[in-house]
Design a protein around this motif. Structure first.
Motif, PDB file in Angstrom:
ATOM      1  N   GLU A 149      -0.138  19.407  -0.140  1.00 39.47           N
ATOM      2  CA  GLU A 149       1.141  19.477  -0.857  1.00 39.47           C
ATOM      3  C   GLU A 149       0.911  19.633  -2.357  1.00 39.47           C
ATOM      4  O   GLU A 149       1.601  20.395  -3.021  1.00 39.47           O
ATOM      5  CB  GLU A 149       2.010  18.242  -0.548  1.00 39.47           C
ATOM      6  N   ALA A 150      -0.098  18.883  -2.872  1.00 37.15           N
ATOM      7  CA  ALA A 150      -0.405  18.990  -4.299  1.00 37.15           C
ATOM      8  C   ALA A 150      -0.898  20.398  -4.614  1.00 37.15           C
ATOM      9  O   ALA A 150      -0.495  20.998  -5.610  1.00 37.15           O
ATOM     10  CB  ALA A 150      -1.464  17.963  -4.675  1.00 37.15           C
ATOM     11  N   GLU A 163       0.814  -1.221   0.000  1.00 37.65           N
ATOM     12  CA  GLU A 163       0.000   0.000   0.000  1.00 37.65           C
ATOM     13  C   GLU A 163       0.846   1.269   0.000  1.00 37.65           C
ATOM     14  O   GLU A 163       0.522   2.240  -0.670  1.00 37.65           O
ATOM     15  CB  GLU A 163      -0.876  -0.053   1.253  1.00 37.65           C
ATOM     16  N   HIS A 164       1.947   1.227   0.763  1.00 43.58           N
ATOM     17  CA  HIS A 164       2.752   2.445   0.869  1.00 43.58           C
ATOM     18  C   HIS A 164       3.418   2.784  -0.454  1.00 43.58           C
ATOM     19  O   HIS A 164       3.724   3.934  -0.721  1.00 43.58           O
ATOM     20  CB  HIS A 164       3.809   2.284   1.965  1.00 43.58           C
ATOM     21  N   SER A 178       8.881  15.912   2.494  1.00 44.23           N
ATOM     22  CA  SER A 178       7.713  15.031   2.555  1.00 44.23           C
ATOM     23  C   SER A 178       7.904  13.955   3.617  1.00 44.23           C
ATOM     24  O   SER A 178       6.967  13.619   4.342  1.00 44.23           O
ATOM     25  CB  SER A 178       7.459  14.368   1.206  1.00 44.23           C
ATOM     26  N   VAL A 197       1.675  13.456   9.939  1.00 45.80           N
ATOM     27  CA  VAL A 197       0.736  12.401   9.589  1.00 45.80           C
ATOM     28  C   VAL A 197       0.991  11.129  10.390  1.00 45.80           C
ATOM     29  O   VAL A 197       0.097  10.322  10.581  1.00 45.80           O
ATOM     30  CB  VAL A 197       0.816  12.114   8.074  1.00 45.80           C
ATOM     31  N   GLY A 226      -5.553  13.257   8.340  1.00 44.78           N
ATOM     32  CA  GLY A 226      -4.255  13.895   8.109  1.00 44.78           C
ATOM     33  C   GLY A 226      -3.592  13.484   6.810  1.00 44.78           C
ATOM     34  O   GLY A 226      -3.074  14.324   6.076  1.00 44.78           O
ATOM     35  N   LYS A 227      -3.607  12.194   6.500  1.00 47.43           N
ATOM     36  CA  LYS A 227      -2.875  11.727   5.331  1.00 47.43           C
ATOM     37  C   LYS A 227      -3.462  12.309   4.044  1.00 47.43           C
ATOM     38  O   LYS A 227      -2.730  12.838   3.204  1.00 47.43           O
ATOM     39  CB  LYS A 227      -2.910  10.194   5.284  1.00 47.43           C
ATOM     40  N   PHE A 283       4.760   4.884   5.072  1.00 49.16           N
ATOM     41  CA  PHE A 283       4.859   5.673   3.855  1.00 49.16           C
ATOM     42  C   PHE A 283       6.156   6.477   3.839  1.00 49.16           C
ATOM     43  O   PHE A 283       6.810   6.597   2.798  1.00 49.16           O
ATOM     44  CB  PHE A 283       3.634   6.584   3.735  1.00 49.16           C
ATOM     45  N   ARG A 329       5.878  13.951  -8.198  1.00 44.26           N
ATOM     46  CA  ARG A 329       6.365  15.286  -8.557  1.00 44.26           C
ATOM     47  C   ARG A 329       7.425  15.745  -7.558  1.00 44.26           C
ATOM     48  O   ARG A 329       8.401  16.395  -7.933  1.00 44.26           O
ATOM     49  CB  ARG A 329       5.203  16.282  -8.591  1.00 44.26           C
ATOM     50  N   VAL A 330       7.191  15.384  -6.274  1.00 41.28           N
ATOM     51  CA  VAL A 330       8.177  15.747  -5.253  1.00 41.28           C
ATOM     52  C   VAL A 330       9.516  15.080  -5.570  1.00 41.28           C
ATOM     53  O   VAL A 330      10.568  15.697  -5.477  1.00 41.28           O
ATOM     54  CB  VAL A 330       7.673  15.340  -3.847  1.00 41.28           C
ATOM     55  N   VAL A 349       1.237  13.491  -6.279  1.00 38.13           N
ATOM     56  CA  VAL A 349       2.056  14.629  -5.869  1.00 38.13           C
ATOM     57  C   VAL A 349       3.443  14.175  -5.419  1.00 38.13           C
ATOM     58  O   VAL A 349       4.432  14.873  -5.629  1.00 38.13           O
ATOM     59  CB  VAL A 349       1.338  15.429  -4.753  1.00 38.13           C
ATOM     60  N   TYR A 350       3.550  12.953  -4.858  1.00 39.27           N
ATOM     61  CA  TYR A 350       4.852  12.525  -4.353  1.00 39.27           C
ATOM     62  C   TYR A 350       5.813  12.171  -5.469  1.00 39.27           C
ATOM     63  O   TYR A 350       7.022  12.237  -5.296  1.00 39.27           O
ATOM     64  CB  TYR A 350       4.672  11.384  -3.341  1.00 39.27           C
ATOM     65  N   GLN A 365       5.524  13.383   6.827  1.00 38.21           N
ATOM     66  CA  GLN A 365       4.893  12.083   7.100  1.00 38.21           C
ATOM     67  C   GLN A 365       5.204  11.621   8.520  1.00 38.21           C
ATOM     68  O   GLN A 365       4.360  11.028   9.193  1.00 38.21           O
ATOM     69  CB  GLN A 365       5.369  11.017   6.103  1.00 38.21           C
ATOM     70  N   HIS A 399      -1.390   9.146  -4.824  1.00 40.93           N
ATOM     71  CA  HIS A 399      -1.113  10.554  -4.546  1.00 40.93           C
ATOM     72  C   HIS A 399       0.040  10.980  -5.431  1.00 40.93           C
ATOM     73  O   HIS A 399       1.188  10.999  -5.015  1.00 40.93           O
ATOM     74  CB  HIS A 399      -0.709  10.754  -3.077  1.00 40.93           C
ATOM     75  N   ASP A 442       2.760   8.555   9.541  1.00 39.66           N
ATOM     76  CA  ASP A 442       2.698   7.364   8.712  1.00 39.66           C
ATOM     77  C   ASP A 442       4.129   6.910   8.417  1.00 39.66           C
ATOM     78  O   ASP A 442       4.733   7.306   7.432  1.00 39.66           O
ATOM     79  CB  ASP A 442       1.942   7.693   7.411  1.00 39.66           C
ATOM     80  N   ALA A 463       0.583   3.942  -2.850  1.00 42.11           N
ATOM     81  CA  ALA A 463       0.137   5.294  -2.474  1.00 42.11           C
ATOM     82  C   ALA A 463       0.878   6.349  -3.273  1.00 42.11           C
ATOM     83  O   ALA A 463       0.377   7.438  -3.508  1.00 42.11           O
ATOM     84  CB  ALA A 463       0.346   5.522  -0.989  1.00 42.11           C
ATOM     85  N   MET A 506       1.868  22.898  -4.845  1.00 38.69           N
ATOM     86  CA  MET A 506       2.768  22.770  -5.999  1.00 38.69           C
ATOM     87  C   MET A 506       2.086  23.088  -7.323  1.00 38.69           C
ATOM     88  O   MET A 506       2.759  23.152  -8.347  1.00 38.69           O
ATOM     89  CB  MET A 506       3.356  21.372  -6.046  1.00 38.69           C
TER      90      MET A 506
END
Lengths: 347, 339
Positions: free
Chosen positions: B334-335, A62-63, A251, A259, B326-327, A264, A75-76, A72-73, A255, A70, A261, A66, B338
């Motif tokens: 964050e998205a 899952e991690h 990030s 968060v 939170g997650k 992740f 892109r990060v 966005v990560y 996390q 998402h 997590d 994910a 950016m």
């Protein structure tokens, strides 16, 4: 370039290394404590992070998936590579003349220059970054000067964007680029340059056709080292960057801290580690291990014992560079030491 | 020779007596705040009980969790804020507290929890530079911060979704009592309006101060105590008190720590209103025991986040909501940043 091909064609390191270790058990014994240390304090926590990213709470991918849900990560991650690449390129371009210039001085002056390059190393990254904030700010030194001189009407946006990150990160990374390049340049046999001169080449020609190719392994080693350090950087993009300049270390931090997590966060660290190791492998493929870390023309066609020396160097340096590559992961898993020190300026 | 032996015996005695005195380690935010804690609580506490208090910083959630999970607990008392408190309570990192004798009703709402006793009440407020807008004429509410026509100029906000979603909803006219559960879509829609004007996302109190000191932004969201601290240094900034987003700090005891009883004694000691008043006056953070206001001069009391007047339109961050969402919210935040 023939020279580089020649060396990269001979990188069958593994069999050679094991024979070397067999024959030279003294060397093996010397390296053993370091190897043990690394296994206990480096590889074991690293394995812990890997496990955490896969077993949190039980086996799951899952991690890692994910990362796709998402996006966005991703892109990060790209941001991280982009920032690290351009800051590294800038440090190499700025550092090359410095490293080259330093070879012209005698031991005393060289030591002084070396100190000038390395002293910033001992000053906290945080302090160095804050000083860039004073220089590049909206009412900072540069903007105040430009407005005073009537060159601009409104303050230029020099920081809280990619520009600020590149400038300050290139500054922070510069010593990592200069030192390996300089050490390779020092090893280059100057009689080759004199030979080129005597054959009628202009100074520019002998630099371009003799010195530059011979210094390339240093450039490659410098690039790799700088890039690896840059990829794990946290403080500089955090303080100098704008919203679009989130890097993977930031990030991971959010996390862990916001968060909670860890799985992740572990996955993000593992991805960074493997990305950097992948690039590392790619460089080795094109450059060859010996040309990267063994350094100079001496590696080619030198007596056996000297070559073995080089190889000892390689082993030690590869281990040392490995530490850099996984640095951020260890910081995360140890949760003390450097990571906590970085965290100490929060709030 | 006799004298030497005597001296040695004396030294030995000194060593053993100091070894007998109990020492607790308290982890808080460092700097002037730790000094204030030391003056207000630790020194009188040591004088009364003989228990030494050592301060360290900083309460890092990951480190707290790692200590408890590995069984190697270095800190006895830690001071997380709401987010850390809720996560830790959920993860089972804290010892349940003995709350007997603590005057729960004197405390701010949510100030006393099964695992934590709040020390200070700090809030994210609107603040602005008084050299841009004269004092009293700058942005007073979140709606004013969003009103970039009336108050043009760069903004700075915190780098987390935490506290900004609340501010956005307050700016959009949601009453403080109806913020939770957060309407995330509405909050982000409102944030979209402000986004082109947000120049800095500050990362911590020191950074926020640096942003205001160097005039990187004219207004935005800041911790009120930090701004008062700056104003004391002569930087032209003022915080406003309308619609604060509040975070509480809690003193907790880490599970498996070595001096649980002494730690409990220390936590009870901090709830006394007089001592809380002393801490508040030294740190600019609001006391969580409201009885402390009996000991704070009126003009200073009005500058504190937990003053009853300032609490009227305040929103206390709901850590439970963030633990659940939170997650998702962090990924979206964050998205959003950016884009």
């Amino acid at each position: 370039m023939d020279y580089l091909h020649d060396i990269s064609g001979r990188t069958g390191l593994r069999p050679r290394l094991s024979t070397a270790l067999h024959k030279h058990w003294g060397v093996t014994l010397m390296i053993a404590p370091l190897a043990l240390y690394l296994v206990v304090f480096y590889l074991a926590p690293l394995a812990g992070v890997l496990m955490q990213s896969l077993f949190d709470p039980e086996f799951t991918l899952e991690h890692y998936t994910a990362l796709w849900t998402h996006s966005v990560y991703l892109r990060v991650l790209l941001n991280t590579l982009d920032i690290s690449f351009w800051a590294t390129a800038a440090s190499i371009l700025l550092g090359y003349p410095v490293a080259y210039g330093m070879t012209f001085f005698g031991p005393v002056w060289r030591t002084m220059l070396m100190a000038a390059v390395t002293i910033p190393f001992w000053i906290s990254v945080l302090v160095r970054t804050y000083s860039w904030m004073i220089i590049l700010g909206r009412f900072g030194v540069i903007n105040n000067f430009l407005q005073w001189a009537g060159l601009t009407d409104a303050p230029l946006e020099l920081m809280y964007n990619r520009c600020g990150v590149y400038i300050s990160l290139a500054y922070v990374l510069l010593p990592f680029a200069v030192l390996p390049m300089h050490s390779v340049m020092l090893g280059i046999d100057r009689t080759l340059l004199r030979a080129a001169d005597s054959l009628g080449s202009s100074p520019w020609q002998s630099f371009r056709r003799v010195f530059l190719p011979l210094s390339l392994p240093g450039v490659a080693a410098g690039f790799l080292l700088t890039f690896i350090v840059g990829a794990g950087t946290f403080v500089t993009p955090t303080l100098m960057g704008g919203p679009k300049d989130t890097v993977i270390a930031m990030s991971i931090d959010s996390q862990l801290e916001i968060v909670n997590d860890w799985g992740f966060a572990g996955a993000l660290s593992v991805i960074l580690l493997f990305t950097v190791m992948g690039l590392f492998a790619l460089c080795l493929r094109f450059m060859g291990l010996e040309s990267l870390f063994g350094g100079t023309s001496e590696a080619h066609g030198t007596p056996r014992n000297k070559r073995l020396d080089t190889r000892k160097n390689i082993v030690i340096q590869v281990i040392a560079h490995g530490i850099r590559a996984g640095g951020i992961v260890v910081k995360m898993s140890a949760c003390s030491g450097p990571y906590a020190r970085n965290a100490a300026w929060k709030r | 020779m006799k004298r030497v032996l005597f001296a040695m015996a004396l030294c030995l005695l000194a060593v053993t007596t100091t070894a007998q005195a109990e020492t607790i380690t308290v982890c808080s935010y460092g700097g002037t705040y730790n000094k204030a804690l030391e003056e207000a609580f630790a020194k009188p506490f040591t004088a009364e009980t003989g228990i030494e208090v050592v301060f360290v910083s900083f309460p890092n959630y990951a480190k707290m969790k790692a200590q408890v999970q590995s069984g190697n607990v270095e800190w006895d008392v830690v001071e997380p804020s709401i987010n850390g408190y809720v996560l830790g309570a959920h993860d089972g990192l804290f010892e349940p507290l003995d709350l007997s004798g603590i005057p729960v009703d004197d405390f701010v709402k949510g100030g006393i929890q099964p695992y934590g006793v709040s020390t200070v009440y700090y809030s994210h407020n609107v603040a602005y530079r008084t050299d841009v807008w004269p004092a009293g004429q700058g942005p007073k509410t979140w709606a004013d911060v969003w009103n970039t026509k009336k108050f043009p100029g760069p903004r700075a906000v915190k780098y987390t979704a935490y506290s900004n979603l609340e501010a956005a909803l307050l700016a959009d006219g949601v009453p403080p009592s109806e913020i939770y559960p957060i309407d995330v879509d509405r909050a982000f829609k409102k944030l979209d309006e402000l986004k082109p004007h947000i120049k800095v996302y500050w990362k911590n109190g020191a950074h926020a101060q640096q942003v205001m000191r160097a005039h990187e932004a004219d207004t935005g969201s800041f911790a009120a105590g930090r701004m008062l601290d700056l104003a004391k240094d002569g930087v032209p900034v003022v915080p406003e008190w309308n619609g604060a987003v509040v975070d509480l700090d809690y003193l907790v005891i880490l599970k498996g720590c070595k001096h649980k009883d002494a730690a409990m004694k220390f936590i009870k000691y901090t709830t006394d209103p007089k001592r809380q008043a002393k801490l508040a006056m030294a740190s600019y953070y609001g006391p969580s025991n409201l009885k402390a206001y009996d000991y704070i001069p009126e003009d200073m009391a009005r500058q504190m986040p937990s003053h009853p007047d300032n609490m009227k339109n305040a929103v206390i961050i709901d850590g439970e909501w963030y633990r659940e969402h939170g997650k998702e919210v962090t990924a979206r935040w964050e998205a959003w940043k950016m884009q």
